[in-house]
Design a protein around this motif. Structure first.
Motif, mmCIF file in Angstrom:
data_model
loop_
_atom_site.group_PDB
_atom_site.id
_atom_site.type_symbol
_atom_site.label_atom_id
_atom_site.label_comp_id
_atom_site.label_asym_id
_atom_site.label_seq_id
_atom_site.Cartn_x
_atom_site.Cartn_y
_atom_site.Cartn_z
ATOM 1 N N SER A 104 49.873 57.160 43.070
ATOM 2 C CA SER A 104 48.927 56.664 42.071
ATOM 3 C C SER A 104 48.158 55.575 42.591
ATOM 4 C CB SER A 104 49.623 56.242 40.839
ATOM 5 O OG SER A 104 50.429 55.502 41.324
ATOM 6 N N GLY A 106 46.563 55.054 45.222
ATOM 7 C CA GLY A 106 45.371 55.775 45.817
ATOM 8 C C GLY A 106 44.127 55.228 45.251
ATOM 9 N N TYR A 107 44.069 55.309 43.774
ATOM 10 C CA TYR A 107 43.048 55.049 43.200
ATOM 11 C C TYR A 107 42.719 53.627 43.321
ATOM 12 C CZ TYR A 107 43.527 59.275 40.892
ATOM 13 O OH TYR A 107 43.425 60.698 40.486
ATOM 14 N N ARG A 108 43.650 52.532 43.330
ATOM 15 C CA ARG A 108 43.194 51.245 43.769
ATOM 16 C C ARG A 108 42.908 50.857 45.193
ATOM 17 N NH1 ARG A 108 47.217 46.650 41.766
ATOM 18 N NH2 ARG A 108 45.346 45.572 42.036
ATOM 19 N N ALA A 110 41.401 53.160 47.100
ATOM 20 C CA ALA A 110 39.954 54.037 47.455
ATOM 21 C C ALA A 110 39.004 52.771 46.536
ATOM 22 C CB ALA A 110 40.163 55.101 46.630
ATOM 23 N N GLY A 111 39.235 52.206 45.749
ATOM 24 C CA GLY A 111 38.404 51.088 45.023
ATOM 25 C C GLY A 111 37.951 50.018 45.876
ATOM 26 N N VAL A 145 39.712 61.202 46.416
ATOM 27 C CA VAL A 145 40.235 59.773 46.359
ATOM 28 C C VAL A 145 41.288 59.556 47.277
ATOM 29 C CG1 VAL A 145 41.535 58.258 44.771
ATOM 30 C CG2 VAL A 145 39.319 59.611 43.979
ATOM 31 N N GLN A 146 42.287 60.513 47.351
ATOM 32 C CA GLN A 146 43.726 60.429 48.121
ATOM 33 C C GLN A 146 43.214 60.286 49.735
ATOM 34 O OE1 GLN A 146 46.992 59.918 47.331
ATOM 35 N NE2 GLN A 146 45.959 59.718 45.155
ATOM 36 N N ARG A 148 40.377 59.222 50.920
ATOM 37 C CA ARG A 148 39.455 58.030 51.069
ATOM 38 C C ARG A 148 40.767 56.774 51.161
ATOM 39 N NH1 ARG A 148 34.278 56.405 48.555
ATOM 40 N NH2 ARG A 148 33.143 58.198 48.505
ATOM 41 N N ALA A 149 41.494 56.857 50.301
ATOM 42 C CA ALA A 149 42.573 55.807 50.295
ATOM 43 C C ALA A 149 43.155 55.906 51.522
ATOM 44 C CB ALA A 149 43.363 55.964 48.870
#
Ligand code: SF4
Length: 632
Positions: A104, A106-108, A110-111, A145-146, A148-149
């Motif tokens: 989870s 990963g979202y942060r 990727a941002g 997303v994952q 990219r992160a």
């Protein structure tokens, strides 16, 4: 050596891949256990990285930085120092994310507001979307997303690795730790000097970890398997620490680097660290050594082993038959922390992703190479020249045992070139047992890989293959004894791609007698192969002449002369040569890599290949639709 039955600890020294264990200790441990020898294994490469890339590790790095002169405060060091509190707060979450333990996050990541960004992030700003959209969306293609992160978290670790290299240990790199101290170093002096220097932070961390695993397992024998020159320094530091703590522990050095580079070992100082150095497959030398240490075999009974005697270094080989590949047992990963490996996403090259991303069980379909003719390859060495296949049923038994042990169904077949017949039998056996796996590996682009076989392999779980196109030139492919032509490679790769299997081509430049015209033509073939969808990934390697290859053994046949080697007492493999063609391959290599990078992103496929080169080069002689015609 302590009394009682031998207890063997095999270790992987730093640095090797971090996404999955290097297979050598898994093979040896599986084999030794199949013979009733108590055997355990440890991955000190992973352990070292996890120790340094932790809060405790970063605090220690910061302490080192404080003592640095202004001149050594490079841009990665300054950036790390400036953002230190953020590095400290994010290191353990970022590592847990790369280990797959906290997706989870990963979202942060990727941002791009969570991790501090050092110089490694700068190239991201350079991407330009030809269509004018989000530049990163272009660079990452359809990555989610994952992914990219994971790419950002990998850049973040690379930034910290640069700090370690600049501020603590100039040898430190994720994959090439201290490589220049070993590769083809005729003399042991540079390595001896480095080993005699005071221990730095990286050395101390490795020393502590070594003592911890020795305390945990209480081995009487430690095997250190060194696959690459970049592992040698770490391997010697490990042995040094063990010998300091308990000289009675028997230390043994082996592995791919030893097999290729240390065949003429005559340096007694190596034996201050290692009691034995073994060549080629480890199974027989180890069994003989265990018998010898147990007092059941005289020294003359040792197999392919160097040791030091009062007269200097001696090589002992009692000969005898090899252990058949079918009887070498099933590799085991027991004892390795499989949930702690890091799925790095370093390069945006699709095949390199497979190498550095995700956990793959490593297995060999056959021993050696069934072709063993390519003139640039070490065909005179056992790991290539001794070809031995195994029944498909045995292979699938091994696959099932490994899945039961690791719970993972992804396999990387680590053969130099897996034979088509064996792959066909393997695919049929997997289907017969309805065993679902994913697999990938190296092959030769030979014509037996017809469309029907490629479809069968895809159905059995094949997701990617890699093979050598080398210099795409029929003249040079013939000189290399590669046994393929450009048109044939086009047909075979197209059959794989049509079956939904990703194809990676090993490409080469700088082969003896290669002219500028050959290079331009080879790039034109590569352009057409990408444009026709035959290959999706590639990598240009600079040709290196080794003493074990046909080119190195008979340079005159290839139109070159070898440069004289210094007197060798330690490593010997690469050898310099003079090619009367006199081409500046370094300059051409820059253009080749730039073109390839763009081709992999679907760019520049309509451009005249001359445009990639900085200077003037001749027009290609390859017909514009050569590959399309070859595909019929
Ligand atoms: S380059 Fe590959 S195919 Fe050629 S001999 Fe070596 S291992 Fe075999």
């Amino acid at each position: 050596m302590t009394a009682g039955p031998a207890r063997v600890l095999s270790v992987i020294p730093p640095m090797t891949q971090l996404n999955t264990p290097y297979p050598s200790t898994a093979y040896l441990t599986g084999f030794l256990r199949s013979r009733g020898v108590p055997a355990v294994q440890e991955d000190l490469a992973l352990a070292l990285v996890l120790r340094l890339f932790s809060r405790r590790g970063l605090l220690a790095i910061r302490d080192d930085i404080q003592a640095l002169s202004v001149a050594r405060r490079t841009s990665p060091v300054q950036s790390f120092d400036r953002d230190f509190e953020r590095y400290l707060a994010t290191i353990e979450p970022a590592v847990a994310f790369l280990q797959g333990r906290d997706p989870s996050l990963g979202y942060r990541i990727a941002g791009r507001k969570f991790l501090p960004e050092g110089p490694r992030f700068a190239p991201l700003e350079a991407y330009i979307d030809p269509a004018g959209g989000d530049p990163l969306a272009w660079a990452f293609g359809a990555l989610g997303v994952q992914d990219r992160a994971r790419h950002f978290a990998t850049l973040y670790l690379n930034d910290i690795a640069d700090v370690l290299r600049d501020a603590v240990d100039s040898r430190f790199e994720f994959v090439r730790y201290g490589e220049s101290l070993a590769q083809s170093q005729a003399s042991f002096d540079p390595l001896a000097k480095a080993l005699a220097a005071p221990a730095n932070l990286v050395d101390r961390a490795l020393g502590e970890l070594t003592l911890e695993v020795v305390a945990r397992h209480a081995p009487s024998i430690v095997l250190v398997s060194v696959p690459f020159p970049g592992n040698v320094y770490g391997a010697f530091r490990i042995a040094q620490e063990i010998k300091r703590r308990d000289p009675s522990i028997v230390t043994v050095l082996g592995g791919g680097f030893v097999n290729t580079e240390l065949r003429e070992l005559a340096e007694p100082r190596v034996f201050d660290y290692f009691d034995y150095v073994t060549l080629d497959d480890g199974e027989r030398p180890l069994l003989a050594l265990l018998d010898h240490l147990a007092g059941k075999l005289p020294q003359e009974g040792l197999v392919r082993s160097f040791r030091r005697t009062a007269d200097g270094v001696c090589y002992i080989d009692a000969g005898g038959p090899e252990i058949p590949f079918a009887n070498t047992g099933t590799p085991t990963w027991d004892g390795l922390p499989l949930d702690r490996y890091l799925s790095l996403l370093d390069m945006l090259n699709p095949m390199h992703r497979l190498w550095s991303d995700a956990r793959w069980n490593k297995l060999t379909v056959a021993h050696g190479c069934y072709w063993k003719k390519c003139s640039f390859c070490d065909v005179s060495l056992d790991y290539i020249s001794r070809y031995e296949a195994v029944a498909a049923a045995t292979l699938v038994d091994r696959i099932e045992t490994i899945i039961a042990e690791t719970g993972q169904t992804g396999f990387h077949f680590v053969d130099e070139a897996a034979p088509p017949k064996a792959l066909k039998a393997l695919a049929e056996e997997l289907q017969r047992r309805q065993r679902a796996i994913s697999w990938w590996g190296n092959i030769r682009f030979e014509k037996s890989f017809a469309p029907a076989l490629c479809r069968l392999l895809a159905d059995s779980g094949c997701i990617a293959v890699s093979g050598g196109l080398e210099v795409a030139s029929d003249r040079l492919l013939k000189l290399m004894q590669k046994g393929v032509s450009v048109a044939q490679v086009a047909r075979v790769t197209h059959a794989f791609a049509d079956a939904g299997i990703m194809v990676h081509a090993y490409l080469m430049y700088g082969f003896p007698t290669q002219t500028v015209q050959d290079t331009v033509d080879a790039l034109e073939y590569v352009r057409q192969l990408f444009a026709a969808g035959c290959i999706q990934s590639g990598f240009f390697h600079r040709f290196a002449c080794t003493v074990h290859s046909p080119v190195g053994r008979d340079p005159g046949h290839y139109g070159i002369t070898l440069q004289p080697l210094p007197k060798v007492s330690f490593a010997r493999n690469d050898v310099g040569f003079v090619d009367p063609a006199g081409v500046d391959h370094d300059a051409l290599g820059i253009a080749l890599n730039k073109a390839l990078y763009n081709f992999m992103h679907g760019l520049g496929l309509d451009t005249d290949v001359r445009d990639w080169f900085a200077g003037r080069v001749p027009r290609t002689r390859v017909p514009r639709h050569f590959i399309a015609r070859a595909l019929g």
